[in-house]
Scaffold this active site. Structure first.
Site, PDB file in Angstrom:
ATOM      1  CG  MET A 107      -0.749   0.121   2.564  1.00 50.22           C
ATOM      2  SD  MET A 107      -1.622   0.183   3.571  1.00 50.22           S
ATOM      3  CE  MET A 107      -1.390   0.064   5.434  1.00 50.22           C
ATOM      4  CE1 TYR A 134       5.035  -1.698  11.842  1.00 47.11           C
ATOM      5  CE2 TYR A 134       7.276  -1.270  10.048  1.00 47.11           C
ATOM      6  CZ  TYR A 134       6.206  -2.308  10.888  1.00 47.11           C
ATOM      7  OH  TYR A 134       6.313  -3.908  11.197  1.00 47.11           O
ATOM      8  CD  GLU A 135       0.496   0.488   7.443  1.00 46.67           C
ATOM      9  OE1 GLU A 135      -0.402   0.241   7.447  1.00 46.67           O
ATOM     10  OE2 GLU A 135       1.095  -0.381   7.201  1.00 46.67           O
ATOM     11  N   GLY A 136       0.470   3.868  11.068  1.00 46.68           N
ATOM     12  CA  GLY A 136      -0.494   4.895  12.524  1.00 46.68           C
ATOM     13  C   GLY A 136       0.592   5.221  13.742  1.00 46.68           C
ATOM     14  NE  ARG A 146      -4.176   2.985  11.291  1.00 52.59           N
ATOM     15  CZ  ARG A 146      -4.790   3.935  11.433  1.00 52.59           C
ATOM     16  NH1 ARG A 146      -5.920   3.770  11.757  1.00 52.59           N
ATOM     17  NH2 ARG A 146      -4.304   4.931  11.049  1.00 52.59           N
TER      18      ARG A 146
END
Length: 614
Positions: free
Chosen positions: A161, A442-444, A302
């Site tokens: 992504m 990462y991933e928020g 997540r």
């Protein structure tokens, strides 16, 4: 150090806490019995221990290498990925009609945890592929599904992504990559994407990128973002890799950890492809709904990253325990005839128990979350599906934030247990710490997860889901109180301690919720200044709740004398009960201080106003 899958604890958590039998009884899983679930667990353990775990140190010491736009992964990665794909592991939870095995998310979660424990850097590639599959199955056209999903499910192709860009960071409103429509219905993309995990590699024959970009007439901000499929090689008439698309890897990032995983800078429209200038892409869903669609993939990722936290904590704990049992240093504090292993020293025991309690609490939390996802999709009752959907969505940011932050603590303690050898690279303890430190980012970041928990989950339903969870915790409190009556004096003491501290943690959560309800409309900065403490408070409470349930299950098994004749030995049950008791005594009390921090959110603004930090 050799990694071993903790099969006994996984089985216990699945059956006693996550309700595996209830999940397997759901419509759609008629062909999946307990014997199949157990066979998957055993075969997955064999595969990751033998084929994947040896790659962990290799990838750290011999990272992926970029040369002239191509990337060579560390030694052994190509062969291990081939075995992974041929073993059908990528398709565990995906539909049978698309080439998958159609297993529950709960079973797939165990396999995902294990491969992440074995080698975190290697596991990132299939993690992102899962997200691409889920996004295409949810919002992709039938054509896109037919072309891409079977190849992704089989592991023949992998997915990524592509969100952020150099000027954007986490602010996706700043995305500037352009997608210009073409007469044949495709789009030509130009722009740059950064931090693209496995954006280029040599393990699969094609890479399928999901890319956020703007069409020429798109409105500004996040409302103008669309989602596109952009393959490295354009599928030909037989859906095989054809012409090289105009997407190129400009470089790889040099990272703190997870060295074996190539993190790419990708250029779209560099004029190098065989299909002309501009990367050819295909719209997913409708224009200007890209961020909404990408959240499907992001939520899956997540949750998976939260499981990475559990997985890395497990591996760090195993290594620290093994080292502490072998390292001889110092005499026992109560006196001894000679030096003892450091596992006898009280503070080392405290550290090891903290590591184990955080790991097993996170595992329970993640498996219960996976089970809620299965129930939300497959339960025949609409109200039950809706309740579990709300529960799952509430828990995803908690699993991601709490379990990854816990992994950093566990890995740090692992370094401490090793002493001077902890920061010497040859032991491997430092690698766990370096790898773990990336997970809360990462991933928020943790703050993004906390803001999501409060802004999108808690305030959206005015705290209804949180109150339902508190009611369930209240029921566990009653079970703890009742169980003390027929327990041995030692177990009654442990259950009473857990009852008291779980009750205090629950009260701390209620006070934090009341504070946010009072101030959300008038002091929004005060609420969000305490968002991360609130997320951590929620994680401490919910993991503690699951550990309390584990203690009750151990008590029931031991009291009925079936611990030695059923699935778990008395030794395992005693060990599990001890870990749960330690969690109640040493981890659950954190909730009180975290609640105080939440309620002091306005102090952050006041202090910042008089300091030089902003």
């Amino acid at each position: 150090m050799t990694y071993h899958v903790p099969l006994a604890d996984i089985r216990f958590t699945l059956k006693e806490l996550a309700g595996l039998d209830q999940v397997l009884a759901l419509p759609g899983y008629e062909e999946v019995g307990a014997d199949i679930a157990d066979a998957v667990l055993r075969e997955n353990a064999r595969f990751v221990e033998q084929a994947v775990a040896p790659l962990n140190r290799v990838g750290d010491r011999q990272p992926a290498v970029w040369k002239d736009g191509a990337v060579a992964t560390p030694p052994g990665y190509v062969e291990a990925y081939r075995d992974y794909a041929q073993g059908g592991w990528q398709g565990l939870l995906h539909p049978v009609e698309r080439g998958g095995q159609g297993l529950p998310k709960l079973i797939a979660a165990t396999a995902n945890e294990n491969i992440n424990s074995a080698c975190l850097a290697f596991s990132l590639c299939p993690l992102l592929t899962d997200g691409v599959i889920e996004a295409l199955l949810t919002v992709g056209s039938e054509t896109l599904r037919d072309v891409y999903v079977p190849k992704l499910v089989s592991g023949t192709w992998t997915g990524t992504m592509n969100l952020t860009e150099p000027q954007a960071g986490s602010d996706l409103a700043q995305v500037a990559t352009r997608a210009v429509p073409q007469p044949d219905g495709s789009y030509r993309l130009t722009g740059q994407k950064i931090y693209i995990t496995y954006g280029e590699h040599d393990m699969a024959e094609n890479i399928v990128h999901l890319v956020l970009a703007r069409t020429p007439d798109a409105p500004p901000g996040v409302k103008g973002i669309s989602l596109f499929v952009v393959p490295k090689f354009l599928p030909d008439a037989n859906d095989a890799p054809g012409r090289r698309n105009d997407v190129w890897c400009a470089s790889l990032e040099h990272k703190l950890g997870i060295h074996g995983s190539p993190t790419a800078v990708l250029l779209y429209g560099a004029g190098k492809g065989e299909a002309g200038e501009g990367a050819i892409g295909f719209l997913v869903g409708q224009e200007n709904h890209g961020l909404e669609y990408m959240f499907i993939m992001m939520n899956a990722a997540r949750f998976a990253v939260g499981q990475q936290g559990v997985a890395l904590a497990e591996r760090a704990t195993q290594q620290a325990v093994a080292y502490a049992r072998e390292r001889v240093q110092g005499r026992a504090v109560e006196g001894s005839s000679g030096p003892v292993t450091i596992a006898h020293h009280p503070d080392v025991q405290r550290m090891l128990l903290t590591m184990r309690a955080l790991t097993e609490g996170g595992r329970a939390l993640s498996y219960v979350t996976a089970a809620a996802c299965d129930l939300s999709h497959h339960h025949p009752d609409a109200e039950t599906r809706a309740r579990n959907r709300a529960f799952y969505e509430f828990l995803v940011p908690v699993v991601k934030g709490y379990c990854t932050e816990s992994a950093v603590e566990v890995a740090s303690l692992g370094v401490q247990v090793h002493g001077g050898m902890g920061y010497i690279e040859e032991t491997g303890a430092a690698q766990h710490y370096r790898d773990a430190r990336i997970l809360p980012i990462y991933e928020g970041t943790t703050a993004i997860q906390a803001n999501d928990l409060i802004g999108r989950k808690l305030l959206r339903d005015s705290g209804a889901t949180a109150r339902h969870i508190l009611q369930a915790i209240g029921a566990t409190l009653e079970e703890l109180r009742a169980a003390q009556a027929d327990a041995s004096p030692e177990d009654a003491k442990a259950l009473a301690l857990m009852h008291a501290n779980l009750g205090r943690a629950m009260q701390a959560q209620q006070q934090a919720l009341e504070f946010m309800a009072r101030t959300a409309m008038t002091q929004v900065r005060a609420v969000f200044s305490g968002s991360v403490p609130f997320l951590m408070l929620t994680g401490v409470l919910l993991a503690g709740w699951q550990m309390a349930r584990a203690a009750l299950a151990c008590h029931r098994r031991l009291r009925s004398n079936d611990g030695g004749t059923a699935e778990w030995s008395p030794e395992f049950l005693r060990n599990k009960l001890a870990t749960a008791t330690f969690h109640g005594a040493h981890i659950l009390p954190r909730a009180v201080s975290l609640s105080a921090a939440v309620q002091a959110g306005d102090v952050v603004d006041a202090c910042a106003a008089y300091s030089d930090i902003s």
